[in-house]
Design an enzyme around this catalytic site. Structure first.
Site, PDB file in Angstrom:
ATOM      1  CD  GLU A   1     104.407  64.235  40.602  1.00 43.29           C
ATOM      2  OE1 GLU A   1     104.500  63.010  40.363  1.00 43.29           O
ATOM      3  OE2 GLU A   1     104.815  64.752  41.659  1.00 43.29           O
TER       4      GLU A   1
ATOM      5  CD  GLU B   1     110.275  59.476  40.217  1.00 47.72           C
ATOM      6  OE1 GLU B   1     110.334  59.327  41.456  1.00 47.72           O
ATOM      7  OE2 GLU B   1     109.307  59.986  39.629  1.00 47.72           O
TER       8      GLU B   1
END
Length: 394
Positions: free
Chosen positions: A196, A306
């Site tokens: 990520e 997120e």
């Protein structure tokens, strides 16, 4: 015979001779630890240590003890927008106080409030692109929720890229975070492998509300492996100019100037390592042998935002995603965006994502909308984000 007091005095003298105070512009030989060549003190009480690239801590990983560092990618995906690196010259705050010399890598020193339980082995950092209820010792009500506004694609991929709009969202409480990132993943949910990269605001991890560049990895579904940045061994850094976990000097302003940066993750055709790039700068790579599921390819890629919602006041959090404004409020200069969203296909060619699935946890809190009006100038992209708690988001 030396007395106890004499021994103590000699010990203090020895410590003073081997201790090193490294300040910008001065390098003093450190007998104890020659890995750190230079130290840069930053006004925000941050400290950047410039490590000898060949003595960087990640090489202590048991799989890297005889590793030969790859100093540059051997290949670059065809068609990837390599000349499209955002709207500003990338700088991080620490650059104003000095730079690390060639042959070293900058590592942000752990703060005095550093808590290793935040970084791995604990489910609160489950960043998989799914809504997740997690019991945690840091949770105020026994459960908290990861919420998302993402686009996902499935297939066989060798990388991904996007230009991500930079903002400084407000987080409601100390333990909540707001992230905008790319996920490159493979494997089943309970043993997922992921790499990520993106930016985050996370006060409990960094000690402030600055917008910081981060990377993350796991090879066992976030259970016992992986971490942010260079906190654990694994990621091999080669850049002397980009520090993981450090903040950007500029972010976007509402109805004002927009700042963005290009984030890339892709697999080297020769070595198989997964490279991370920021604004076209090769920061470093995750060796392919760290992974089982990701050793050959990724099977899912996601892009988007997120947040964590701790519900500390018995309602939904006011932690913002992106700019804190919905795509429906006006798009450009209002809502956050991802532009030039691309995947690297099995032929090592960059292309627009196909068969996209939009995953929005709760559109009343955070939403996402594909931008179909600016493809000619911005490529495939979308607007996303929101304010969290409001009349419809309870």
């Amino acid at each position: 015979m030396l007395t106890f007091i004499d021994l103590v005095l000699w010990l203090l003298i020895l410590i003073s001779l081997t201790h090193e105070e490294l300040i910008e512009g001065k390098t003093i030989q450190n007998v104890v630890n020659k890995s750190i060549i230079k130290t840069i003190k930053v006004e925000t009480d941050e400290i950047i240590d410039c490590y000898d690239i060949y003595r960087q801590p990640s090489l202590n990983h048991h799989l890297l003890c005889n590793h030969t560092i790859q100093m540059a990618p051997s290949s670059y995906p065809k068609g990837m927008k390599s000349n499209n690196f955002g709207t500003f010259q990338l700088t991080q705050t620490w650059h104003k106080y000095g730079l690390c010399p060639e042959g070293t890598i900058p590592i942000r020193r752990k703060g005095k409030n550093y808590d290793p339980t935040l970084l791995h082995k604990h489910s609160p950092l489950n960043l998989s692109p799914y809504k997740t209820n997690v019991t945690s010792p840091y949770d105020f009500n026994g459960v908290h929720v990861h919420e998302y506004a993402t686009i996902d694609v499935e297939g066989n991929f060798l990388g991904a890229q996007a230009k991500i709009n930079l903002w400084q969202p407000v987080t409601e409480i100390y333990g909540e975070m707001s992230i905008s990132q790319i996920w490159v993943t493979a494997g089943p949910d309970d043993n997922i492998n992921t790499i990520e990269a993106g930016w985050q605001v996370y006060r409990k991890l960094h000690g402030d509300d600055y917008t910081r560049f981060f990377i993350f990895w796991t090879n066992d579904g976030y259970k016992s492996s992986g971490c942010y940045d260079l906190v654990c061994n694994g990621f091999v850094q080669i850049s002397s100019t980009i520090a993981l976990g450090c903040n950007f000097t500029e972010v976007s302003t509402f109805n004002g100037s927009q700042k963005d940066a290009t984030f890339s993750i892709y697999k080297d055709q020769s070595s198989g390592h997964w490279w991370v790039q920021l604004q076209g700068i090769s920061v470093g790579y995750y060796p392919s042998f760290l992974f089982k599921e990701l050793s050959k390819r990724a099977t899912q890629v996601s892009w988007g935002g997120e947040i964590t919602n701790w519900k500390s006041k018995g309602r939904h959090t006011t932690t913002q995603m992106g700019s804190g404004h919905f795509p429906s409020e006006g798009g450009w200069k209002t809502s956050s965006y991802f532009n030039w969203v691309q995947v690297v296909n099995k032929n090592y060619t960059a292309e627009d994502p196909k068969n996209v699935v939009i995953q929005v946890t709760n559109p009343y809190c955070y939403d996402l909308k594909i931008d179909d009006k600016h493809y000619d100038t911005n490529g495939y992209g979308f607007y996303y984000g929101g304010p969290g708690y409001n009349d419809k988001c309870q």
